[in-house]
Design a protein around this motif. Structure first.
Motif, PDB file in Angstrom:
ATOM      1  N   LYS A 176       0.859  -1.183   0.000  1.00 15.81           N
ATOM      2  CA  LYS A 176       0.000   0.000   0.000  1.00 15.81           C
ATOM      3  C   LYS A 176       0.893   1.231   0.000  1.00 15.81           C
ATOM      4  O   LYS A 176       1.691   1.434   0.925  1.00 15.81           O
ATOM      5  CB  LYS A 176      -0.900   0.014   1.230  1.00 15.81           C
ATOM      6  CG  LYS A 176      -1.705   1.305   1.447  1.00 15.81           C
ATOM      7  CD  LYS A 176      -2.812   1.433   0.430  1.00 15.81           C
ATOM      8  CE  LYS A 176      -3.800   2.540   0.837  1.00 15.81           C
ATOM      9  NZ  LYS A 176      -3.198   3.915   0.780  1.00 15.81           N
ATOM     10  N   LYS A 196      -2.894  10.355   5.955  1.00 18.35           N
ATOM     11  CA  LYS A 196      -3.953  10.781   5.047  1.00 18.35           C
ATOM     12  C   LYS A 196      -4.194   9.761   3.946  1.00 18.35           C
ATOM     13  O   LYS A 196      -5.314   9.633   3.443  1.00 18.35           O
ATOM     14  CB  LYS A 196      -3.576  12.136   4.440  1.00 18.35           C
ATOM     15  CG  LYS A 196      -4.668  12.777   3.608  1.00 18.35           C
ATOM     16  CD  LYS A 196      -4.228  14.142   3.101  1.00 18.35           C
ATOM     17  CE  LYS A 196      -5.341  14.775   2.265  1.00 18.35           C
ATOM     18  NZ  LYS A 196      -4.912  16.101   1.735  1.00 18.35           N
ATOM     19  N   SER A 197      -3.145   9.011   3.582  1.00 16.51           N
ATOM     20  CA  SER A 197      -3.262   8.068   2.466  1.00 16.51           C
ATOM     21  C   SER A 197      -4.249   6.936   2.733  1.00 16.51           C
ATOM     22  O   SER A 197      -4.652   6.245   1.804  1.00 16.51           O
ATOM     23  CB  SER A 197      -1.885   7.473   2.157  1.00 16.51           C
ATOM     24  OG  SER A 197      -1.420   6.657   3.218  1.00 16.51           O
ATOM     25  N   PHE A 198      -4.646   6.731   3.990  1.00 16.64           N
ATOM     26  CA  PHE A 198      -5.574   5.657   4.323  1.00 16.64           C
ATOM     27  C   PHE A 198      -7.038   6.053   4.159  1.00 16.64           C
ATOM     28  O   PHE A 198      -7.909   5.179   4.232  1.00 16.64           O
ATOM     29  CB  PHE A 198      -5.340   5.173   5.758  1.00 16.64           C
ATOM     30  CG  PHE A 198      -4.064   4.403   5.948  1.00 16.64           C
ATOM     31  CD1 PHE A 198      -3.984   3.065   5.595  1.00 16.64           C
ATOM     32  CD2 PHE A 198      -2.937   5.025   6.465  1.00 16.64           C
ATOM     33  CE1 PHE A 198      -2.800   2.349   5.765  1.00 16.64           C
ATOM     34  CE2 PHE A 198      -1.750   4.324   6.639  1.00 16.64           C
ATOM     35  CZ  PHE A 198      -1.683   2.985   6.278  1.00 16.64           C
ATOM     36  N   HIS A 199      -7.326   7.356   3.936  1.00 17.36           N
ATOM     37  CA  HIS A 199      -8.742   7.748   3.912  1.00 17.36           C
ATOM     38  C   HIS A 199      -9.036   8.892   2.944  1.00 17.36           C
ATOM     39  O   HIS A 199     -10.093   9.516   3.059  1.00 17.36           O
ATOM     40  CB  HIS A 199      -9.193   8.156   5.325  1.00 17.36           C
ATOM     41  CG  HIS A 199      -8.416   9.315   5.904  1.00 17.36           C
ATOM     42  ND1 HIS A 199      -8.681  10.622   5.583  1.00 17.36           N
ATOM     43  CD2 HIS A 199      -7.376   9.343   6.761  1.00 17.36           C
ATOM     44  CE1 HIS A 199      -7.838  11.415   6.227  1.00 17.36           C
ATOM     45  NE2 HIS A 199      -7.038  10.660   6.963  1.00 17.36           N
ATOM     46  N   ASP A 200      -8.152   9.147   1.973  1.00 20.97           N
ATOM     47  CA  ASP A 200      -8.364  10.320   1.130  1.00 20.97           C
ATOM     48  C   ASP A 200      -8.778   9.991  -0.296  1.00 20.97           C
ATOM     49  O   ASP A 200      -8.872  10.885  -1.142  1.00 20.97           O
ATOM     50  CB  ASP A 200      -7.088  11.172   1.095  1.00 20.97           C
ATOM     51  CG  ASP A 200      -5.940  10.457   0.404  1.00 20.97           C
ATOM     52  OD1 ASP A 200      -6.009   9.219   0.259  1.00 20.97           O
ATOM     53  OD2 ASP A 200      -4.974  11.131   0.004  1.00 20.97           O
ATOM     54  N   GLY A 221     -13.899   6.878  -1.626  1.00 19.40           N
ATOM     55  CA  GLY A 221     -14.052   6.216  -0.358  1.00 19.40           C
ATOM     56  C   GLY A 221     -13.308   4.905  -0.202  1.00 19.40           C
ATOM     57  O   GLY A 221     -12.283   4.649  -0.851  1.00 19.40           O
ATOM     58  N   PHE A 222     -13.844   4.056   0.673  1.00 20.22           N
ATOM     59  CA  PHE A 222     -13.168   2.825   1.073  1.00 20.22           C
ATOM     60  C   PHE A 222     -12.913   1.898  -0.109  1.00 20.22           C
ATOM     61  O   PHE A 222     -11.867   1.235  -0.175  1.00 20.22           O
ATOM     62  CB  PHE A 222     -14.004   2.112   2.136  1.00 20.22           C
ATOM     63  CG  PHE A 222     -13.404   0.816   2.612  1.00 20.22           C
ATOM     64  CD1 PHE A 222     -12.319   0.806   3.479  1.00 20.22           C
ATOM     65  CD2 PHE A 222     -13.922  -0.404   2.186  1.00 20.22           C
ATOM     66  CE1 PHE A 222     -11.756  -0.386   3.912  1.00 20.22           C
ATOM     67  CE2 PHE A 222     -13.366  -1.596   2.612  1.00 20.22           C
ATOM     68  CZ  PHE A 222     -12.287  -1.587   3.474  1.00 20.22           C
ATOM     69  N   GLU A 268      -9.855   3.008  -1.801  1.00 19.33           N
ATOM     70  CA  GLU A 268      -8.691   2.742  -0.954  1.00 19.33           C
ATOM     71  C   GLU A 268      -8.238   1.290  -1.099  1.00 19.33           C
ATOM     72  O   GLU A 268      -7.031   0.997  -1.167  1.00 19.33           O
ATOM     73  CB  GLU A 268      -9.013   3.038   0.513  1.00 19.33           C
ATOM     74  CG  GLU A 268      -9.212   4.509   0.850  1.00 19.33           C
ATOM     75  CD  GLU A 268      -7.928   5.307   0.781  1.00 19.33           C
ATOM     76  OE1 GLU A 268      -6.850   4.704   0.638  1.00 19.33           O
ATOM     77  OE2 GLU A 268      -8.008   6.544   0.868  1.00 19.33           O
TER      78      GLU A 268
END
Length: 404
Positions: free
Chosen positions: A266, A303-307, A311-312, A315
């Motif tokens: 990731k 920020k990279s986990f939720h931007d 959405g999800f 991601e």
């Protein structure tokens, strides 16, 4: 757009990290109108793209895997915490990859790595990588020239066993990227510093009458500063990456064993904002500056986990995964195969890999080959070669000759 950004975008397209296929749009007009933003091509952008390329033939033959595989001289890239588990006292490896041969003939990646175990519980290691983009001929009005852009990185690491089955490692890295072609006072090569944090655990258990092993590894690499090429107030993110992997080894008998491994990656880099429907260009520029360029490297990791704009689901599309296997005969001959997957909206790098290795007491030779499963993928037919030396084996060899 200044000259530095132009050549950066040109090189980004050239090395194939973003494989945008025009054939994707070759479908009926009604389907194209029905397509929503969830299916839009939206890769994660970063600079110094060569840092994300697997350098060695062993990991490359297994679908770009190495977080938890058995330690070797090339563990510096995959997981430096593996080095204390290496059987050899010291080793060195040289790898060479002719890159994107379907497009050009003079792009290549060279990598040199090595390690030295200190006592029984710790190790020092390091590597040097050099990514050459060949010769580029420029004809700018009255001034014509030929340049040789390149990227390089040098790093050192220290790793230590904290128990009989668990170890940790840290690495420091200097990054240099010279891809500019406007040699003015404002334009200059980019420089950055980064660090890695790695964990590794390898344990044994009985399965029937066989002593099997299961290992897992984690490596967060390229945690560091952003990089700037001059002539621009905005700095770019380097490829900070989270790699998590597992490896399961089954010995069939004294001479034959099989390893099955998997890695997930990731990128810990913020997603570049997309322009919203009806959003004015000036408002979009201000938002990009505020949400992307003004973000610090550490803030960008979280920020990279939720931007992701969608959405999800998007991601999850940013996770690349690999599956691989290695058959080992008597620690002398190895056959390897693997598969690497990247979502089509995030780069579409999908390929099957295969390779083999031959090991003697002094040296080992490995080769890997890529078969693309995505149409018109420039990574297709990519080869890697590695030559490794066991310094203990060399010492024994020369010692025997001397006694004779």
């Amino acid at each position: 757009m200044n000259n530095t950004k132009r050549i950066y975008l040109m090189l980004l397209m050239l090395i194939g990290i973003v494989n945008f296929q025009l054939s994707t749009f070759n479908f009926q007009l009604g389907s194209a109108l029905a397509q929503d933003k969830k299916n839009m091509f939206n890769p994660v952008n970063y600079s110094v793209t060569s840092l994300a390329i697997a350098p060695d033939a062993r990991g490359g033959a297994m679908g770009d895997i190495g977080a938890a595989t058995e330690a070797d001289a090339n563990s510096q890239f995959w997981n430096p915490a593996k080095y204390p588990f290496n059987v050899a006292r010291a080793g060195v490896s040289a790898s060479y990859t002719p890159w994107l041969r379907k497009l050009v003939s003079d792009i290549n990646l060279a990598n040199l790595s090595g390690f030295y175990r200190i006592g029984d519980y710790s190790a020092l290691s390091g590597s040097l990588r050099f990514f050459s983009l060949g010769e580029v001929y420029l004809d700018q009005s009255d001034d014509a020239m030929t340049i040789k852009p390149y990227e390089m990185a040098i790093d050192v690491a220290y790793s230590r066993m904290l128990s009989q089955c668990f170890s940790m490692g840290v690495a420091m890295r200097f990054i240099y990227s010279d891809i500019t072609y406007d040699y003015t006072a404002e334009s200059k090569a980019g420089k950055a510093f980064a660090a890695d944090i790695a964990l590794y655990r390898n344990g044994y258990f009985m399965m029937g009458n066989r002593e099997c092993s299961f290992a897992w590894g984690l490596n967060i690499n390229n945690i560091g500063s952003k990089i700037s090429y001059g002539g621009d107030d905005n700095s770019e993110f380097i490829p900070t990456n989270l790699r998590l992997g597992a490896n399961f080894t089954i010995p069939f008998n004294q001479y034959n064993k099989l390893s099955i491994a998997a890695d997930a990656n990731k990128l810990l880099v913020p997603t570049y904002p997309k322009q919203r429907d009806g959003e004015a260009d000036e408002d979009y520029t201000d938002r990009v500056q505020r949400e992307y360029y003004d973000t610090s490297p550490i803030s960008g990791i979280f920020k990279s986990f939720h931007d992701a704009p969608n959405g999800f689901k998007e991601e999850m599309q940013e996770i690349q995964w690999s599956l691989g296997m290695e058959y080992n005969y008597n620690d002398r001959f190895m056959i390897r195969a693997g598969y690497h997957h990247e979502h089509e909206n995030k780069g579409n790098r999908k390929y099957i890999t295969a390779g083999a290795g031959f090991k003697m007491s002094v040296f080992a030779i490995d080769a890997a080959y890529v078969f693309s499963t995505a149409q018109s993928n420039p990574l297709d037919q990519t080869m890697r070669f590695s030559l490794s030396f066991d310094l203990d084996g060399m010492k024994d060899l020369f010692g025997k000759r001397k006694r004779r």
